[in-house]
Design an enzyme around this catalytic site. Structure first.
Site, PDB file in Angstrom:
ATOM      1  N   ARG A 101      -8.348  -3.970  -1.833  1.00  0.00           N
ATOM      2  CA  ARG A 101      -9.579  -3.338  -2.333  1.00  0.00           C
ATOM      3  C   ARG A 101      -9.759  -3.538  -3.826  1.00  0.00           C
ATOM      4  NH1 ARG A 101      -8.321   2.241  -0.328  1.00  0.00           N
ATOM      5  NH2 ARG A 101      -6.498   1.469   0.772  1.00  0.00           N
ATOM      6  N   GLU A 120       1.008   6.459  -1.286  1.00  0.00           N
ATOM      7  CA  GLU A 120       0.806   7.732  -0.593  1.00  0.00           C
ATOM      8  C   GLU A 120       1.274   7.661   0.858  1.00  0.00           C
ATOM      9  OE1 GLU A 120      -3.238   9.172  -0.199  1.00  0.00           O
ATOM     10  OE2 GLU A 120      -2.554  11.140   0.448  1.00  0.00           O
TER      11      GLU A 120
HETATM   12  O1  PRP Z   1      -1.558   5.294  -6.021  1.00  0.00           O
HETATM   13  P1  PRP Z   1      -0.948   4.806  -4.741  1.00  0.00           P
HETATM   14  O2  PRP Z   1      -0.285   5.908  -3.965  1.00  0.00           O
HETATM   15  O3  PRP Z   1      -0.043   3.647  -4.986  1.00  0.00           O
HETATM   16  O4  PRP Z   1      -2.132   4.309  -3.800  1.00  0.00           O
HETATM   17  C1  PRP Z   1      -3.205   3.531  -4.253  1.00  0.00           C
HETATM   18  C2  PRP Z   1      -3.255   2.210  -3.563  1.00  0.00           C
HETATM   19  O5  PRP Z   1      -3.400   2.379  -2.139  1.00  0.00           O
HETATM   20  C3  PRP Z   1      -4.463   1.556  -1.673  1.00  0.00           C
HETATM   21  O6  PRP Z   1      -4.060   0.264  -1.340  1.00  0.00           O
HETATM   22  P2  PRP Z   1      -3.324  -0.171   0.024  1.00  0.00           P
HETATM   23  O7  PRP Z   1      -1.895  -0.444  -0.307  1.00  0.00           O
HETATM   24  O8  PRP Z   1      -3.617   0.804   1.098  1.00  0.00           O
HETATM   25  O9  PRP Z   1      -3.932  -1.589   0.313  1.00  0.00           O
HETATM   26  P3  PRP Z   1      -5.362  -2.209   0.695  1.00  0.00           P
HETATM   27  O10 PRP Z   1      -6.146  -2.297  -0.584  1.00  0.00           O
HETATM   28  O11 PRP Z   1      -4.970  -3.545   1.222  1.00  0.00           O
HETATM   29  O12 PRP Z   1      -6.055  -1.332   1.715  1.00  0.00           O
HETATM   30  C4  PRP Z   1      -5.407   1.506  -2.864  1.00  0.00           C
HETATM   31  O13 PRP Z   1      -6.307   0.413  -2.785  1.00  0.00           O
HETATM   32  C5  PRP Z   1      -4.452   1.390  -4.018  1.00  0.00           C
HETATM   33  O14 PRP Z   1      -4.065   0.062  -4.258  1.00  0.00           O
HETATM   34  N1  ADE Z   2      -6.025   8.790   0.375  1.00  0.00           N
HETATM   35  C1  ADE Z   2      -6.249   7.495   0.112  1.00  0.00           C
HETATM   36  N2  ADE Z   2      -7.433   6.923   0.407  1.00  0.00           N
HETATM   37  C2  ADE Z   2      -7.643   5.617   0.152  1.00  0.00           C
HETATM   38  N3  ADE Z   2      -6.749   4.826  -0.432  1.00  0.00           N
HETATM   39  C3  ADE Z   2      -5.563   5.356  -0.743  1.00  0.00           C
HETATM   40  N4  ADE Z   2      -4.482   4.820  -1.316  1.00  0.00           N
HETATM   41  C4  ADE Z   2      -3.539   5.767  -1.384  1.00  0.00           C
HETATM   42  N5  ADE Z   2      -3.981   6.918  -0.908  1.00  0.00           N
HETATM   43  C5  ADE Z   2      -5.252   6.691  -0.495  1.00  0.00           C
END
Ligand code: PRP
Ligand code: ADE
Length: 179
Positions: free
Chosen positions: A66, A103
């Site tokens: 994302r 998370e």
């Molecule tokens: O602060 P944090 O607890 O580290 O979480 C934040 C991260 O989680 C999500 O990515 P995700 O790893 O789900 O990947 P995606 O973008 O491929 O969905 C979001 O886009 C951040 O990169």
């Molecule tokens: N609650 C949440 N929603 C979307 N992206 C996340 N990445 C980590 N936590 C998330």
């Protein structure tokens, strides 16, 4: 309403909350409605770009997946190039990697070892700041390959998960805070 409050309200009404995704107890902040709406997407990109229009940054970096959507649009808005920070095993050249907790799991990310020239100033962006695990790992990698990260910018900050504190003294800017 001040511009910052208006932008925060726009983000709030453009997101979709998905309970219990990707696992029970997590309320997932889904940015797909926001980026599908050209007015909201444009306002978010301009909001993240605003402090940097007069300079101070050489490149934008974003974390797969994302963070690519937000980061590539922001790089284009600022007339800058984009550095992808990818999940492990996707970049073809020599890489450096870092593993971290987020998370709802754990992950490993990589950046090309030659992605930056020494001292280049990087604006690191993502959609969501939650625990800060992803942001901190990406920040450290970008500095390991020679960059200086000037700020972590994000669309949504889940303040109750403590990401800002995890990033310590590093500058953080979010357009909308939850909790
Ligand atoms: O602060 P944090 O607890 O580290 O979480 C934040 C991260 O989680 C999500 O990515 P995700 O790893 O789900 O990947 P995606 O973008 O491929 O969905 C979001 O886009 C951040 O990169
Ligand atoms: N609650 C949440 N929603 C979307 N992206 C996340 N990445 C980590 N936590 C998330």
């Amino acid at each position: 309403m001040p511009a910052e409050a208006e932008l925060s309200a726009l983000v709030a009404r453009s997101l979709r909350d998905v309970p219990d995704f990707p696992r029970p107890g997590v309320v997932f902040k889904d940015v797909t409605p926001l980026v599908a709406d050209p007015a909201a997407f444009g306002a978010v990109v301009r909001g993240l770009a605003e402090p940097w229009r007069e300079g101070g940054v050489d490149l934008v970096a974003g974390v797969e997946a994302r963070g690519f959507v937000v980061g590539a649009a922001l790089a284009h808005e600022l007339g800058l190039g984009f550095v992808p920070v990818r999940k492990a095993g996707k970049l073809p050249g020599d890489t450096v990697e870092a593993s971290y907790e987020l998370e709802y799991g754990s992950a490993t990310i990589e950046v090309h070892a030659d992605a930056l020239a020494a001292g280049q100033r990087v604006l690191l962006v993502d959609d969501v700041l939650a625990t800060g695990g992803t942001a901190l790992a990406a920040w450290d990698l970008l500095e390991l390959v020679g960059g200086t990260v000037v700020e972590f910018g994000c669309v949504v900050e889940l303040a109750f998960l403590g990401g800002r504190a995890a990033l310590g003294e590093r500058p953080v800017r979010s357009l909308h805070r939850v909790g």
